[in-house]
Design a protein around this motif. Structure first.
Motif, mmCIF file in Angstrom:
data_model
loop_
_atom_site.group_PDB
_atom_site.id
_atom_site.type_symbol
_atom_site.label_atom_id
_atom_site.label_comp_id
_atom_site.label_asym_id
_atom_site.label_seq_id
_atom_site.Cartn_x
_atom_site.Cartn_y
_atom_site.Cartn_z
ATOM 1 N N SER A 67 7.508 0.907 -9.271
ATOM 2 C CA SER A 67 7.362 -0.178 -9.874
ATOM 3 C C SER A 67 6.747 0.152 -11.234
ATOM 4 N N ARG B 106 5.037 -5.022 -10.465
ATOM 5 C CA ARG B 106 4.891 -4.406 -9.083
ATOM 6 C C ARG B 106 5.421 -5.394 -7.874
ATOM 7 N N ARG C 163 0.807 -1.341 -0.054
ATOM 8 C CA ARG C 163 0.021 -0.103 0.074
ATOM 9 C C ARG C 163 0.761 1.423 -0.169
ATOM 10 N N HIS D 263 4.937 1.949 -5.305
ATOM 11 C CA HIS D 263 4.173 1.931 -6.435
ATOM 12 C C HIS D 263 4.742 2.644 -7.638
ATOM 13 N N GLN D 264 4.941 3.929 -7.283
ATOM 14 C CA GLN D 264 5.406 4.547 -8.569
ATOM 15 C C GLN D 264 6.930 4.125 -9.108
ATOM 16 N N TRP E 40 -4.035 8.885 -9.856
ATOM 17 C CA TRP E 40 -2.863 8.457 -10.612
ATOM 18 C C TRP E 40 -2.879 9.025 -11.865
#
Length: 151
Positions: free
Chosen positions: A30, A139, A22, A27-28, A55
């Motif tokens: 990946s 990810r 989370r 995440h960015q 996003w």
């Protein structure tokens, strides 16, 4: 509705894996190939229940925006996000976690539906499901590498 189911085995504590899954900043990282960036709502750190993130990313050569909300969270076992606004007709992503010995089993259940009726269904079958599976696997690979490296 299309569904993607992925299990990733990670040799790390469930709490660490839950937090990495989370983590907006991770995440960015990946999603660097799609230039994905959090631009509104929560834009860094760990997503919490009830929070939203918008996003902006370049998918299929076109910049798109997508707003999702965490609708359910039971730390460290699961959280669910769903699309509030974006290019899909619907999108829901369940993130499930279980501890088995030294390993955490991270399970993604990603359900989506494209707009445009039969054309969207054909696009899902021929291209989009595979594209999104690769996106999720990338990810998950970074989550696994980060969790296992920092043991």
């Amino acid at each position: 509705m299309s569904k993607i189911y992925i299990e990733t085995i990670i040799k790390a504590d469930i709490h660490k894996v839950f937090d990495l899954a989370r983590d907006i900043d991770l995440h960015q990282q990946s999603a660097f190939k799609t230039r994905e960036k959090a631009i509104a709502g929560r834009t860094s750190g760990l997503m919490e229940n009830g929070e939203t993130v918008t996003w902006r990313a370049k998918h299929l050569g076109i910049y798109q925006t997508h707003t999702s909300k965490i609708s359910e969270m039971e730390a460290p076992y699961k959280f669910t996000d769903f699309m509030l606004k974006g290019t899909f007709k619907s999108l829901k992503h369940q993130h499930l976690f279980s501890q088995e010995g030294e390993n955490t089993i991270m399970t993604d259940i990603f359900e989506f539906e494209s707009p445009l009726g039969i054309i969207g269904k054909l696009f899902n079958r021929l291209f989009l499901k595979n594209y999104l599976t690769k996106f999720l696997l990338t990810r998950n690979k970074l989550i696994k590498k980060t969790a296992e490296f920092s043991i």
